[in-house]
Design a protein around this motif. Structure first.
Motif, short mmCIF file in Angstrom:
data_model
loop_
_atom_site.label_atom_id
_atom_site.label_comp_id
_atom_site.label_asym_id
_atom_site.label_seq_id
_atom_site.Cartn_x
_atom_site.Cartn_y
_atom_site.Cartn_z
N LEU A 65 0.88 -1.48 -0.46
CA LEU A 65 -0.06 0.11 -0.01
C LEU A 65 1.05 0.84 -0.24
O LEU A 65 0.44 2.63 -0.73
CB LEU A 65 -0.72 0.31 1.10
N MET A 66 1.91 1.82 1.07
CA MET A 66 2.39 2.52 0.55
C MET A 66 3.57 2.55 -0.28
O MET A 66 3.46 4.20 -0.90
CB MET A 66 4.22 1.90 1.55
N LEU A 67 3.69 1.24 -1.09
CA LEU A 67 4.52 1.66 -2.80
C LEU A 67 3.33 2.47 -3.66
O LEU A 67 3.45 3.18 -4.66
CB LEU A 67 4.67 0.40 -3.37
N ARG A 68 2.01 2.39 -3.32
CA ARG A 68 1.29 2.66 -4.04
C ARG A 68 0.65 4.30 -3.81
O ARG A 68 -0.41 4.74 -4.64
CB ARG A 68 -0.28 1.64 -4.20
N ASP A 69 1.45 4.90 -2.53
CA ASP A 69 1.53 5.99 -2.40
C ASP A 69 2.25 6.78 -3.16
O ASP A 69 3.11 7.14 -2.90
CB ASP A 69 0.78 6.08 -0.93
N PRO A 70 1.31 7.99 -3.77
CA PRO A 70 2.17 8.85 -4.45
C PRO A 70 3.11 9.85 -3.56
O PRO A 70 4.32 10.18 -4.20
CB PRO A 70 1.61 9.96 -5.61
N GLY A 71 2.65 10.20 -2.81
CA GLY A 71 3.38 11.12 -1.51
C GLY A 71 4.55 10.28 -1.34
O GLY A 71 5.62 10.64 -1.12
N ARG A 130 -4.88 -7.96 16.16
CA ARG A 130 -4.81 -6.63 17.09
C ARG A 130 -4.61 -5.49 16.63
O ARG A 130 -3.17 -4.97 15.77
CB ARG A 130 -4.24 -6.45 18.50
N PRO A 131 -5.15 -4.55 16.90
CA PRO A 131 -4.79 -3.41 16.62
C PRO A 131 -2.71 -2.75 16.35
O PRO A 131 -2.36 -2.24 16.10
CB PRO A 131 -5.63 -1.80 16.89
N VAL A 132 -2.40 -3.36 17.79
CA VAL A 132 -1.16 -3.09 17.87
C VAL A 132 -0.58 -3.77 16.55
O VAL A 132 0.89 -3.06 16.47
CB VAL A 132 -0.87 -3.28 19.20
N THR A 133 -0.79 -4.91 16.19
CA THR A 133 0.14 -5.75 15.46
C THR A 133 0.08 -4.38 14.09
O THR A 133 1.22 -4.78 13.22
CB THR A 133 0.19 -6.83 14.61
N LEU A 134 -1.05 -3.71 13.63
CA LEU A 134 -0.83 -3.05 12.43
C LEU A 134 -0.04 -1.92 12.40
O LEU A 134 1.07 -1.51 11.72
CB LEU A 134 -2.57 -2.31 12.36
N MET A 135 0.31 -1.20 14.36
CA MET A 135 1.02 -0.33 14.17
C MET A 135 1.92 -0.92 14.76
O MET A 135 3.08 0.02 13.43
CB MET A 135 0.49 0.20 16.03
N LEU A 136 2.61 -2.15 14.37
CA LEU A 136 3.63 -2.43 14.53
C LEU A 136 4.24 -2.59 13.71
O LEU A 136 5.76 -2.16 12.25
CB LEU A 136 3.96 -3.77 15.15
N ALA A 137 3.61 -2.92 12.08
CA ALA A 137 3.95 -3.13 10.68
C ALA A 137 4.03 -1.99 10.16
O ALA A 137 5.03 -1.78 9.28
CB ALA A 137 2.42 -3.70 9.73
N GLN A 138 3.37 -0.73 10.79
CA GLN A 138 3.55 0.54 10.58
C GLN A 138 4.63 0.53 10.19
O GLN A 138 5.60 1.61 9.52
CB GLN A 138 2.72 2.37 10.35
N GLY A 139 4.70 0.46 11.66
CA GLY A 139 6.78 0.92 12.11
C GLY A 139 7.62 0.31 11.46
O GLY A 139 8.32 0.81 11.10
N LEU A 140 7.73 -0.92 11.03
CA LEU A 140 8.73 -1.98 10.16
C LEU A 140 8.66 -0.98 8.81
O LEU A 140 9.27 -1.25 8.85
CB LEU A 140 7.69 -3.08 10.05
N VAL A 141 7.69 -0.76 8.05
CA VAL A 141 7.71 -0.87 6.62
C VAL A 141 8.29 0.81 6.81
O VAL A 141 8.82 1.55 5.81
CB VAL A 141 6.51 -0.64 5.73
N ASN A 142 7.69 1.55 7.74
CA ASN A 142 8.31 3.78 7.88
C ASN A 142 9.95 3.48 8.15
O ASN A 142 10.82 3.82 7.15
CB ASN A 142 7.73 3.87 8.65
N MET A 143 10.25 2.19 8.61
CA MET A 143 11.43 2.16 9.01
C MET A 143 12.52 1.99 7.78
O MET A 143 13.08 2.14 7.32
CB MET A 143 11.94 1.05 10.32
N LEU A 144 11.54 0.48 6.99
CA LEU A 144 12.37 0.10 5.88
C LEU A 144 12.79 0.87 5.14
O LEU A 144 13.81 1.29 4.39
CB LEU A 144 11.64 -1.34 6.06
N LEU A 145 11.45 1.98 4.72
CA LEU A 145 11.88 3.11 4.05
C LEU A 145 12.68 3.79 4.38
O LEU A 145 13.67 4.39 3.66
CB LEU A 145 10.97 3.76 3.60
N LEU A 146 12.64 4.40 5.44
CA LEU A 146 13.95 5.44 5.95
C LEU A 146 15.20 4.49 5.85
O LEU A 146 15.84 5.64 4.57
CB LEU A 146 13.00 5.75 7.21
#
Length: 270
Positions: free
Chosen positions: A39-45, A121-137
């Motif tokens: 989903l991140m890769l599909r975001d133009p921003g 759980r929602p916290v799993t989604l937050m961890l996934a978000q943190g991982l993909v953001n850290m990967l891109l960073l």
């Protein structure tokens, strides 16, 4: 397929697994991380976040006025002092817009509430978000460092451990701030708006427009106590071969713990 559908499909695939099992948690985290990354890769921003820092390094590396030794920088070059502000800018854009906007939008659309009823759980989604953001960073940081080194002879940080420590603490401090914005913003658009407003003063204190050596003393003193300012100066110290100042590391750790705690208390799943 919409982002919500992809996220919920991952959750539904794990419905048959027993809640609380380590295998279920890891499987859900892995699948959510993959889904969030696509989903991140599909975001133009995201392409702006990834390529704008590279363009900045190219521009300042090619301009004679910023790639030649200058008395203002003690005989050094502008480009040699500009990489830490560029890295903090990448961190800020990811934390204040990408991370906060996505989580606020998921809560607004009921994704977090629906996830709460599944083993994922929602916290799993937050961890996934943190991982993909850290990967891109990490990827963009590596590209910027390689480009600056190979094309413009900018050396790597001489105090490498100090640089990694400053980078990680700056990321954690800004991610905590991004989570706080996601906790307070009622919608994804509001989170993006708040993040954009917060970005400019924080980036200014980090030296994005006026690198540290050119800042007035009063502004530099204020920047010591801002997350991006402390992060930028800590990374700059490591680049010069010195270990980051304890003040800057304490400021970054303080933002991580205090702002992160406040965000965790205020964050709403629905």
């Amino acid at each position: 397929m919409s982002g919500i559908s992809q996220v919920m499909d991952v959750a539904q695939e794990n419905d048959h697994r027993a809640p609380g099992k380590a295998g279920s948690v890891l499987t859900g985290l892995g699948k959510l991380t993959g889904s969030e990354f696509r989903l991140m890769l599909r975001d133009p921003g995201i392409f702006f976040v990834a390529f704008f820092p590279v363009v900045l390094v190219l521009v300042f590396g090619l301009l004679p006025s910023t790639s030649s030794p200058s008395e203002e920088f003690g005989g050094g070059r502008f480009i040699d002092f500009y990489l830490p502000p560029v890295l903090t800018m990448i961190i800020a854009m990811m934390a204040l817009n990408a991370l906060s906007g996505v989580l606020a939008a998921y809560r607004e659309r009921g994704v977090l509430r629906r996830l709460a009823s599944t083993p994922v759980r929602p916290v799993t989604l937050m961890l996934a978000q943190g991982l993909v953001n850290m990967l891109l960073l990490s990827s963009v940081t590596a590209v910027v460092l390689l480009l600056a080194g190979l094309a413009f002879d900018v050396p790597l940080p001489r105090q490498f451990f100090g640089f990694v420590l400053a980078f990680v603490l700056c990321v954690s401090a800004m991610f905590a701030l991004g989570l706080l914005i996601a906790a307070l913003a009622p919608t994804g658009k509001a989170a993006n708006g708040i993040g954009t407003v917060a970005f400019f003063p924080l980036a200014f204190l980090a030296g994005v427009w006026t690198p540290g050596p050119l800042m007035p003393d009063v502004v530099r003193r204020i920047s010591d106590f801002s997350p991006l300012g402390a992060g930028s100066q800590a990374m700059q110290a490591a680049w010069s071969g010195a270990f980051p100042k304890p003040l800057h590391l304490i400021v970054l750790l303080g933002f991580t713990l205090v702002v992160g705690f406040i965000a965790s208390r205020l964050f709403r799943w629905e």
